[in-house]
Motif scaffolding. Structure first.
Motif, short mmCIF file in Angstrom:
data_model
loop_
_atom_site.label_atom_id
_atom_site.label_comp_id
_atom_site.label_asym_id
_atom_site.label_seq_id
_atom_site.Cartn_x
_atom_site.Cartn_y
_atom_site.Cartn_z
N THR A 1 0.80 -1.22 0.00
CA THR A 1 0.00 0.00 0.00
C THR A 1 0.84 1.28 0.00
N ALA A 2 2.17 1.15 0.02
CA ALA A 2 3.03 2.32 -0.11
C ALA A 2 4.44 1.87 -0.49
N ARG A 3 5.09 2.70 -1.32
CA ARG A 3 6.49 2.50 -1.68
C ARG A 3 7.20 3.85 -1.66
N SER A 4 8.50 3.81 -1.41
CA SER A 4 9.32 5.00 -1.59
C SER A 4 9.87 5.00 -3.01
N ASP A 5 10.48 6.10 -3.42
CA ASP A 5 10.96 6.23 -4.79
C ASP A 5 12.07 5.24 -5.12
N ASP A 6 12.79 4.75 -4.10
CA ASP A 6 13.84 3.77 -4.36
C ASP A 6 13.31 2.34 -4.44
N GLY A 7 11.98 2.19 -4.38
CA GLY A 7 11.36 0.88 -4.52
C GLY A 7 11.08 0.16 -3.23
N THR A 8 11.52 0.70 -2.10
CA THR A 8 11.31 0.04 -0.81
C THR A 8 9.82 -0.06 -0.50
N ILE A 9 9.38 -1.24 -0.07
CA ILE A 9 8.00 -1.42 0.38
C ILE A 9 7.84 -0.73 1.72
N GLU A 10 6.95 0.24 1.78
CA GLU A 10 6.82 1.07 2.98
C GLU A 10 5.53 0.83 3.75
N ALA A 11 4.57 0.12 3.17
CA ALA A 11 3.34 -0.20 3.89
C ALA A 11 2.65 -1.38 3.22
N VAL A 12 1.95 -2.15 4.03
CA VAL A 12 1.19 -3.31 3.53
C VAL A 12 -0.10 -3.42 4.32
N GLU A 13 -1.06 -4.14 3.76
CA GLU A 13 -2.25 -4.50 4.52
C GLU A 13 -2.57 -5.96 4.28
N VAL A 14 -3.24 -6.57 5.24
CA VAL A 14 -3.63 -7.97 5.13
C VAL A 14 -4.94 -8.04 4.37
N THR A 15 -4.94 -8.77 3.28
CA THR A 15 -6.17 -8.89 2.49
C THR A 15 -7.20 -9.73 3.25
N GLY A 16 -8.45 -9.33 3.15
CA GLY A 16 -9.53 -10.09 3.75
C GLY A 16 -9.86 -9.75 5.18
N LEU A 17 -9.12 -8.81 5.79
CA LEU A 17 -9.42 -8.39 7.16
C LEU A 17 -9.86 -6.93 7.15
N PRO A 18 -10.77 -6.55 8.05
CA PRO A 18 -11.31 -5.18 8.03
C PRO A 18 -10.26 -4.10 8.27
N PHE A 19 -9.35 -4.33 9.23
CA PHE A 19 -8.31 -3.35 9.51
C PHE A 19 -7.08 -4.08 10.03
N ALA A 20 -6.12 -4.31 9.16
CA ALA A 20 -4.87 -4.96 9.53
C ALA A 20 -3.80 -4.43 8.59
N LEU A 21 -3.08 -3.42 9.04
CA LEU A 21 -2.09 -2.79 8.17
C LEU A 21 -0.82 -2.48 8.95
N ALA A 22 0.24 -2.23 8.20
CA ALA A 22 1.52 -1.95 8.83
C ALA A 22 2.32 -1.00 7.94
N VAL A 23 3.07 -0.12 8.59
CA VAL A 23 3.90 0.84 7.87
C VAL A 23 5.35 0.71 8.35
N GLN A 24 6.28 0.99 7.42
CA GLN A 24 7.69 0.90 7.77
C GLN A 24 8.19 2.17 8.44
N TRP A 25 7.46 3.27 8.28
CA TRP A 25 7.87 4.52 8.90
C TRP A 25 7.36 4.63 10.34
N HIS A 26 7.58 5.78 10.97
CA HIS A 26 7.23 5.99 12.38
C HIS A 26 6.17 7.08 12.51
N PRO A 27 4.89 6.74 12.38
CA PRO A 27 3.84 7.76 12.48
C PRO A 27 3.75 8.41 13.86
N GLU A 28 4.25 7.72 14.88
CA GLU A 28 4.19 8.30 16.23
C GLU A 28 5.08 9.53 16.37
N ALA A 29 6.05 9.68 15.44
CA ALA A 29 6.99 10.80 15.53
C ALA A 29 6.40 12.10 14.99
#
Length: 233
Positions: free
Chosen positions: A187-215
């Motif tokens: 669900t997200a990539r950086s310009d260098d091709g790095t996978i930066e976010a994913v979600e689990v298919t088939g679940l209502p809300f199950a996602l993960a990001v490689q960055w730090h949103p808490e910051a």
């Protein structure tokens, strides 16, 4: 009638720490996680890697697997890179069990940095152990204790949460997804091709990001997690 707040579990570190007059092993978590969940209307609960955390999955309304050190590469069939470090096998054991239980329960879930990597490895994926070897730069982790700002492009589903299809969030990671696990959608990539976010298919809300949103001061991912947790809590 006062509505109860959704209970959001957050995994944490166990590390040596100094505070007031003490210097001892401590279960700890950057307070930014707690502030974001409380601001979004959730009740944060810190989960240390002790006992059997997986048993908590049925008692939570939502879960965050937080940032931290590297996963033991043996879990995805690799030998450690010379830059792989801060492996805590007891934390791996606790969080992988909790991750599996959360998926089995359909628990609203947000993985942050290490949390994305736990998700990918738990589902059978692998990791690139030192991202500069592939990306050719250190922008994702420019210096110890310093966040990098790397632009990412968001999929429509993630853009709906953020209200934009591009973002320049805080990064602090030297590892990333190598082979994507089955059942995950990028669900997200950086310009260098790095996978930066994913979600689990088939679940209502199950996602993960490689960055730090808490910051960052704004926290749409935390708002979305607490909202999803409130629907099932």
């Amino acid at each position: 009638m006062v509505m109860s707040r959704p209970v959001i579990g957050i995994t944490c570190y166990v590390e040596p720490a100094k505070f007031t007059v003490w210097d001892m092993t401590t279960a700890l978590l950057p307070y930014m996680y707690v502030e974001h969940i409380a601001r979004a209307g959730g009740q944060p609960v810190i989960i240390p890697p002790a006992g059997v955390p997986a048993e908590l999955a049925g008692r939570l309304d939502g879960l965050i697997i937080a940032g931290g050190g590297d996963i033991d590469p043996a879990r995805y069939g690799s030998r450690p890179h010379e830059q792989t470090g801060y492996i805590r096998k007891f934390r791996d054991e606790a969080e992988f069990g909790l991750m599996r239980a959360a998926l089995d329960h359909g628990l609203p879930f947000l993985g942050i940095c290490r949390g994305l990597q736990v998700l990918n490895v738990e589902l059978g994926g692998t990791l690139q152990q030192h991202l500069p070897d592939v990306a050719g730069h250190t922008g994702h982790s420019p210096a110890p204790g310093t966040f990098g700002r790397v632009p990412v492009r968001l999929s429509p589903s993630l853009a709906k949460i953020y209200g934009d299809d591009e973002l320049t969030p805080a990064h602090y990671h030297h590892q990333a997804i190598d082979r994507l696990a089955d059942g995950l959608e990028i669900t997200a990539r950086s310009d260098d091709g790095t996978i930066e976010a994913v979600e689990v298919t088939g679940l209502p809300f199950a996602l993960a990001v490689q960055w730090h949103p808490e910051a960052d001061e704004d926290g749409p991912l935390f708002d979305a997690l607490v909202t999803a947790a409130g629907r099932v809590g």
